[in-house]
Design an enzyme around this catalytic site. Sequence first.
Site, mmCIF file in Angstrom:
data_model
loop_
_atom_site.group_PDB
_atom_site.id
_atom_site.type_symbol
_atom_site.label_atom_id
_atom_site.label_comp_id
_atom_site.label_asym_id
_atom_site.label_seq_id
_atom_site.Cartn_x
_atom_site.Cartn_y
_atom_site.Cartn_z
ATOM 1 N N ASP A 1 0.857 -1.170 0.000
ATOM 2 C CA ASP A 1 0.000 0.000 0.000
ATOM 3 C C ASP A 1 0.906 1.238 0.000
ATOM 4 O O ASP A 1 2.124 1.146 0.147
ATOM 5 C CB ASP A 1 -0.954 -0.043 1.211
ATOM 6 C CG ASP A 1 -2.187 0.807 0.998
ATOM 7 O OD1 ASP A 1 -3.200 0.566 1.648
ATOM 8 O OD2 ASP A 1 -2.123 1.722 0.144
HETATM 9 C C1 GLC Z 1 -4.428 4.174 -0.196
HETATM 10 C C2 GLC Z 1 -5.316 3.009 0.208
HETATM 11 C C3 GLC Z 1 -5.414 1.935 -0.841
HETATM 12 C C4 GLC Z 1 -5.313 2.554 -2.207
HETATM 13 C C5 GLC Z 1 -3.912 3.113 -2.355
HETATM 14 C C6 GLC Z 1 -3.718 3.805 -3.706
HETATM 15 O O1 GLC Z 1 -3.673 4.594 0.897
HETATM 16 O O2 GLC Z 1 -5.028 2.385 1.443
HETATM 17 O O3 GLC Z 1 -6.660 1.256 -0.635
HETATM 18 O O4 GLC Z 1 -5.549 1.573 -3.209
HETATM 19 O O5 GLC Z 1 -3.566 4.003 -1.313
HETATM 20 O O6 GLC Z 1 -4.519 4.930 -3.784
#
Ligand code: GLC
Length: 736
Positions: free
Chosen positions: A283
């Site tokens: 993430d």
């Molecule tokens: C965010 C979220 C994740 C998302 C990623 C990209 O922090 O936790 O669900 O897909 O970053 O935006």
Amino acid sequence: MKAVARALILYLIIAKLPIIALPAPPHDEIERKIDALLKQMTLEEKLGQLQLFDGPNDDNYNERIEMIRKGLVGGFMNVLGARRVNELQRIAVEQSRLKIPLLFGFDVIHGYRTIFPVPLGEASSWDPATVERTTSVAAAEARAAGINWVFAPMVDITRDARWGRIVEGAGEDPYLGAEMARARVRGFQGTDYSAPDRVLACAKHFVAYGAAEAGRDYNTTDLSEWTLRQIYLPPFKAAVEAGVGTLMSAFNDLNGVPASANPFTLTRVLRGEWKFDGFVVSDYTAVPELIAHGLAANEAEAVYYALGAGLDMEMVSHLFSTHGPRLIKDGKLTMEQIDEAVRRILRIKFRLGLFDRPYVDEARERTLILNPEHVKVAREAAARSMVLLKNENNLLPLSKELKSIAVIGPLADDRNAPLGPWHAAGRPEDVVTLLAGVRAKVGPKTKVMYAKGCEIEGGSTKGFGEAVRLAQQADVVILAVGESAEMSGEAASRTSLDLPGHQLELIKAIHATGKPIIVVLMNGRPLTIGWVAENVPAILETWFAGIQAGHAIADVLFGDVNPGGKLPVTFPRTVGQVPLYYNHKNTGRPPQEDNKYTSKYLDAQWTPLFPFGFGLSYTQFRLTNLQLSATRIRRDENLTVTAEVENIGQRPGDEVVQLYIRDVAASVTRPVRELKGFRRLTLQPGEKRTVRFTLGPEQLGFYDRQMRFVVEPGEFKVYVGNSSVGGLEAGFEVAD
Ligand code: GLC
């Protein structure tokens, strides 16, 4: 071969025939191609494939373009538009040394531009076919816009409504969550995600992110391996079995080892047990966050732990490429580990068809996005996601001949909330508000009045006067209350589940007029609406219903659609009960009203306000004749369960027949109920259907003390009902 394929596709495009996607090359051919590429790649180019950057923007554009040209980028996120994607892809495919194409990822959680109900809303439909349909539309629009990878489905189970991301998943139950995960993976990827109307999916957030202590986002999760395997892992396993190409590792510290550097989940379970051969992306900045977690002392250690645990791609931060060479030189990481991560990413790029067809047909974007068929799907899916929580004296459905209707509340004409917290390329101007939907539904003889009454949160009660005045003039009041889209989703935990601001006061002020009120909820989590449930005759849960919210809510309120949704989450009476979920253990002292020394509270009823699986209809259904194919089976045998469901009311409607079991005594205590099957059926008045379920080792099994998935002999109960409470009951025995 390639030239012929290109010519064929070109011909089909020109001929405007539906493009028949050429299947991705077979498995072993892909592996050979990867071997050949790996032999040519420098360490820098290999580490570049592990890199996912946020889209190039003004202050780093030239630097990013140069990195693409040098083959140092695996993909970008948040780059939207076929033309823009093709521009960047052309640099990678035509100017870099090895011409490895780029991934383009984006958060398409419940729609790209045509926005559907939030996933918690879609889960309320208990209708995987509808979920697969909306997800297929999302895939087609996203791929036409150049997105070939979506950061969805979010399959986190949660039992805590304080956690804002409950809105993004399918609720509290592993079985329903697994079914929804499968439906979403099928919808996004189809049977071959190299097709021009499919995308690579990404099951997230691996794993147990929804178990954040106190419901506070990003907080620690600490749970037994038993709970991990029995509750939180199943939807991910289902996604992997459905062929999901990627997973995203979570932010949370999982039992002391952060999920983005956890070898038990990333390697032992995901690779060793499930044989997953795709890749795992972290993430957003979860790799450098290993330092804040207190796992890594510095950036190099963060890379050592993450790559060493089985993480393959780094989102946004670039520690892998910065520290990888040194870690290899010092023998802390091996080239085999790097090669394995690169191999997984290249394997997915081949399966996506990017090496053969790297570019997007820019014409498709213009015709596909937000087309009338997609908008129709949005309206139907929204209506199917709604849950009728109360309908005293059949106040609903409303007549379209009413003389006057007052539409009141801060969400009655709000264009943002129905898009939900992850609205991708959705736009407020695309949203049909509740007010617009009601106005479109009734005839010119019906006077529709509107007053906001108050803000969603904050503000004052100055608007009550106007709202009350209009209510007094109306035959009926539709009162739209709930949360803003920003009050759920990421970084949106709440310590209270009450209606924010002055909304409850507004409801009470309108209630004092004595007019019949329908409360329409727009929210991203269960809310503690005890007073409303007690005093308001009709309540419709609509969640954040997407761009067609207004029309869909009006379809339901005026009876063109008979609501058939069921709750995928428990509604507590008070936040003090949380976590509260239906598949709880019995304890040694289950609650008894007349016995103080049992598991309950002094200051609130221990039962939920509305239970998991609950939802009403404008018609009535009767379940009868529960039959089991045997009263005793061997561990490896199947049992057939049948029951009859009959529409005993006056109008067609949908019922969701639910099958639950209870393993009465086992070597590990088992929940009082576990969902093991469901069917959403449409029945005409007077129609009776037999519903059939099969219970076998997969449904009856559980993880024992040694974490083996086993079926143990003993007594089982079976419940078939229309919620997780009550229903028809029978029993059988599993023989040794
Ligand atoms: C965010 C979220 C994740 C998302 C990623 C990209 O922090 O936790 O669900 O897909 O970053 O935006």
